[in-house]
Design a protein around this motif. Structure first.
Motif, short mmCIF file in Angstrom:
data_model
loop_
_atom_site.label_atom_id
_atom_site.label_comp_id
_atom_site.label_asym_id
_atom_site.label_seq_id
_atom_site.Cartn_x
_atom_site.Cartn_y
_atom_site.Cartn_z
N GLY A 1 16.19 13.99 -5.72
CA GLY A 1 17.82 14.03 -4.90
C GLY A 1 17.18 14.28 -3.67
N GLY A 2 15.69 14.70 -3.42
CA GLY A 2 15.62 15.20 -2.10
C GLY A 2 15.44 13.87 -1.35
N TYR A 3 14.70 12.80 -1.90
CA TYR A 3 13.83 12.08 -1.36
C TYR A 3 15.09 10.60 -0.85
N ASN A 4 15.33 10.91 -0.13
CA ASN A 4 15.96 8.29 0.17
C ASN A 4 14.35 7.14 -0.24
N TYR A 5 14.18 7.19 -1.24
CA TYR A 5 13.71 6.35 -2.17
C TYR A 5 13.94 5.60 -2.46
N HIS A 6 14.35 3.78 -2.81
CA HIS A 6 14.17 2.76 -3.35
C HIS A 6 12.78 2.15 -3.29
N ILE A 7 12.84 1.85 -4.96
CA ILE A 7 11.32 1.05 -5.47
C ILE A 7 11.27 -0.50 -4.55
N ASP A 8 11.65 -0.98 -3.53
CA ASP A 8 11.94 -1.80 -2.44
C ASP A 8 10.70 -1.89 -1.38
N SER A 9 10.88 -0.62 -1.05
CA SER A 9 9.38 -0.50 -0.51
C SER A 9 7.67 -0.13 -0.93
N PHE B 1 4.31 17.72 -8.69
CA PHE B 1 3.71 16.72 -8.28
C PHE B 1 3.56 18.57 -7.12
N THR B 2 2.82 17.98 -6.44
CA THR B 2 2.16 19.61 -5.42
C THR B 2 2.84 18.46 -4.54
N THR B 3 2.43 17.66 -4.16
CA THR B 3 2.57 16.40 -2.93
C THR B 3 4.12 15.89 -3.40
N ASP B 4 4.52 15.06 -1.82
CA ASP B 4 5.10 14.02 -2.10
C ASP B 4 5.51 12.83 -1.65
N ASN B 5 3.78 12.25 -2.77
CA ASN B 5 2.92 11.14 -2.64
C ASN B 5 3.75 10.20 -3.84
N TYR B 6 4.27 11.02 -4.96
CA TYR B 6 4.77 10.67 -6.01
C TYR B 6 5.96 10.52 -5.84
N ARG B 7 7.07 9.71 -4.77
CA ARG B 7 8.61 9.89 -5.24
C ARG B 7 9.34 9.06 -6.37
N PHE B 8 8.68 8.01 -6.76
CA PHE B 8 9.00 7.31 -8.07
C PHE B 8 9.01 8.22 -9.12
N ALA B 9 8.50 9.29 -9.69
CA ALA B 9 8.11 9.46 -10.56
C ALA B 9 9.07 10.59 -11.14
N TYR B 10 10.58 11.15 -10.61
CA TYR B 10 10.83 12.14 -10.44
C TYR B 10 12.31 11.38 -11.14
N LYS C 1 14.05 4.85 -14.24
CA LYS C 1 13.88 3.41 -14.03
C LYS C 1 12.69 3.18 -12.63
N ALA C 2 12.98 4.13 -12.06
CA ALA C 2 12.08 4.29 -10.65
C ALA C 2 10.91 4.42 -10.86
N LEU C 3 10.92 4.78 -12.11
CA LEU C 3 9.23 4.97 -12.40
C LEU C 3 8.23 4.24 -13.57
N GLY C 4 9.59 3.67 -13.99
CA GLY C 4 9.11 1.94 -14.78
C GLY C 4 9.26 0.78 -14.39
N GLN C 5 9.93 0.63 -12.88
CA GLN C 5 10.12 -0.41 -12.06
C GLN C 5 8.74 0.04 -11.33
N PHE C 6 7.48 1.17 -11.19
CA PHE C 6 6.57 1.65 -10.27
C PHE C 6 5.62 0.93 -11.00
N HIS C 7 5.73 1.64 -12.31
CA HIS C 7 4.40 0.91 -13.61
C HIS C 7 4.55 -0.38 -13.50
#
Length: 568
Positions: free
Chosen positions: A292-300, A454-463, A466-472
């Motif tokens: 919820g702290g990110y404005n993440y979408h798999i499209d990017s 994760f300690t970094t914000d590099n893996y926003r898809f991880a949380y 659905k996004a996790l499956g899409q990224f995989h």
């Protein structure tokens, strides 16, 4: 800023009545009567009183209540009254730091130092910024200057210990942290940093003691709960640490970051005791709060990976004629996070000719900062658009950087998982580099990622499942492209095969890296080499298979993930 100033009506002086109200505002601020202080400051601003401290104090009140834009405006205006006003420079630096614009923040702190060379806080803040952008030597120097000005500045000593750990100078870091604790045995930051240092060295018992001391001093320090949970084996829900974490979790008005860390820690505890429903409840909450702290979408990420596949194709790469770096030193270990990259690096680093460097940002930073820009929408251009020297320097500078890490071993591993995105660039500028690709069952891999905060914000898809499956699925498509583009040049290590047939797979791995066989590689878990990643505890254990098929314990909760993976 809500109160606008008409510069043509600026009062050249402050009246006695205004001075009295200004003093009252300062007193109210000191007594933490912030409502009164803000009201008085705003009256004075409305009257066009041009005293910079009025603006900086009101800015501070705004910042404390998360009104960041207004705070920024007030501090900026204070500098129009007094361009070198320290409070305003520090405030703007802190806002840039909060916004993670560390280069700009550093510029503000440098301006403070230019006018106030004995300003220890500015040096400490500058040290923090340097650490964030990877300038560790400069960070250490700035921290040491803060301590030269204020030898008893405990926050600077605490931070110096953290920077030294990041740099890998663990002996000096331990000395600094022990020095802090000799002065203040209740320094939770020093205890936490020391605990992490000991954990990275495999001294889990002493690390536990450090975390447990933190619990007794500052039980709300949730980072310690989270890290302790990783190295602690829970046997039932009455474990004292479970009860302590639950009491913290149930507190009203708990800080969001603290709640997230406690969710992941409690999930680990309940998984240990095989209460998978409760474990997933905490996992789902922790991930939802973080996502919820990110404005993440798999499209990017979809756009970026499709761009990589298009640009780094076989024909385009073969058409580029550059003077490549011929070094055979680097061994890149790539793949999804939690796919076994730490385990593979630990095995290789046991070999006497290999130095395990961990997750280096060097190549990724060189490749992205050198080739991506705002004008290209942060996408790669056709390779012939780049100057030959630009491409050549990526390989050359990378080799120079990693050579400085060790003078003993002949090979150096770099296990940043996301170098998988740049395999094409690696093979273009470093054609003799080895590429080891860690492959793990998709369901187990994704569940392992979902369990990690994760300690970094590099893996926003991880949380998000659905996004996790899409990224995989994107990752699978990308790695298939690299195998087609560089046939026979990428060695796949299958996690499940490594677990079930360790000697056979380890021998094959050592051979694939062009190394002579050494029997010690089978005893990698006994190595004293430092491990700083999330797998620091696991890779010091003998091979175990309890994580294989673990996804099935959570199967009934995983529909969004499984639906995406089934599309592969």
């Amino acid at each position: 800023m809500t109160s606008k100033i008409n510069k043509s009506q600026v009062h050249p002086a402050i009246s006695s009545n205004q001075q009295q109200r200004f003093s009252s505002a300062e007193q109210a601020f000191t007594k933490q009567d912030f409502q009164t202080a803000e009201s008085l400051y705003r009256q004075l601003i409305q009257e066009n009183v041009q005293v910079p401290k009025i603006y900086t104090q009101l800015a501070m009140l705004c910042a404390m209540s998360n009104r960041i834009a207004e705070a920024k405006s007030l501090w900026t205006y204070a500098l129009t009254i007094a361009p070198a006003f320290v409070d305003a420079l520090l405030g703007l630096g802190d806002i840039c730091k909060y916004e993670k614009n560390f280069i700009k923040a550093a510029d503000y702190y440098k301006k403070v130092i230019a006018g106030n060379p004995q300003h220890a806080l500015a040096y400490l803040n500058l040290s923090y910024c340097y650490k964030q952008i990877g300038k560790l030597n400069d960070s250490i120097t700035a921290c040491e200057k803060a301590l030269a000005i204020a030898p008893n500045y405990i926050q600077a000593k605490e931070f110096l210990g953290q920077v030294l750990i990041t740099k890998g100078d663990l002996t000096q870091a331990k000395q600094v942290l022990n020095s802090v604790l000799s002065e203040n045995s209740k320094s939770v930051k020093a205890l936490y940093a020391l605990g992490n240092l000991l954990k990275s060295q495999g001294d889990f018992e002493q690390a536990r003691e450090c975390y447990q001391q933190i619990f007794s001093i500052q039980p709300e320090f949730s980072q310690a709960h989270f890290t302790y949970s990783v190295i602690h084996k829970y046997v039932d829900k009455n474990d004292p640490h479970v009860r302590l974490m639950q009491s913290q979790y149930q507190k009203p008005n708990i800080n969001l970051d603290n709640k997230i860390q406690l969710c992941f820690a409690l999930a680990k505890a309940f998984e240990d005791i095989q209460d998978y429903e409760t474990a997933f409840k905490f996992l789902d909450e922790g991930n939802s709060l973080r996502f919820g702290g990110y404005n993440y979408h798999i499209d990017s990420d979809d756009l970026f990976i499709k761009n990589i596949i298009k640009i780094f194709n076989k024909e385009a790469i073969s058409a580029i004629n550059i003077e490549t770096e011929s070094s055979e030193i680097p061994i890149f270990i790539v793949g999804m996070p939690r796919s076994g990259t730490s385990l593979v690096e630990k095995i290789l680093a046991t070999h006497t000719k290999v130095h395990g460097a961990g997750e280096l940002e060097y190549f990724f930073e060189l490749g992205t900062s050198g080739l991506l820009s705002e004008t290209s929408d942060f996408l790669f251009l056709p390779l012939n658009n780049y100057a030959k020297k630009t491409l050549q320097d990526i390989g050359k500078v990378y080799i120079e950087k990693i050579k400085s890490l060790t003078k003993e071993e002949s090979y150096i591993t770099d296990k940043l998982p996301f170098n998988m995105l740049l395999v094409g660039l690696i093979k273009l500028v470093l054609p003799n580099a080895k590429i080891i690709h860690c492959v793990r069952d998709a369901k187990d891999n994704c569940v392992s990622i979902y369990k990690k905060n994760f300690t970094t914000d590099n893996y926003r898809f991880a949380y998000n499942l659905k996004a996790l499956g899409q990224f995989h699925r994107l990752y699978t498509e990308l790695m298939a492209h690299w195998h087609l583009t560089f046939p026979g040049e990428i060695y796949d290590v299958h996690y499940e095969s490594l677990i079930s047939n360790p000697e056979i797979e380890i021998r094959k791995l050592i051979k694939a890296c062009g190394l002579e066989w050494q029997e010690e590689c089978l005893n990698f878990h006994k190595s004293k080499a430092v491990v700083t990643t999330a797998s620091a505890y696991q890779v010091r254990q003998p091979i175990y298979n309890s994580s294989v098929g673990l996804w099935q314990k959570y199967e009934s909760f995983l529909s969004p993930l499984l639906n995406e993976l089934d599309k592969s």
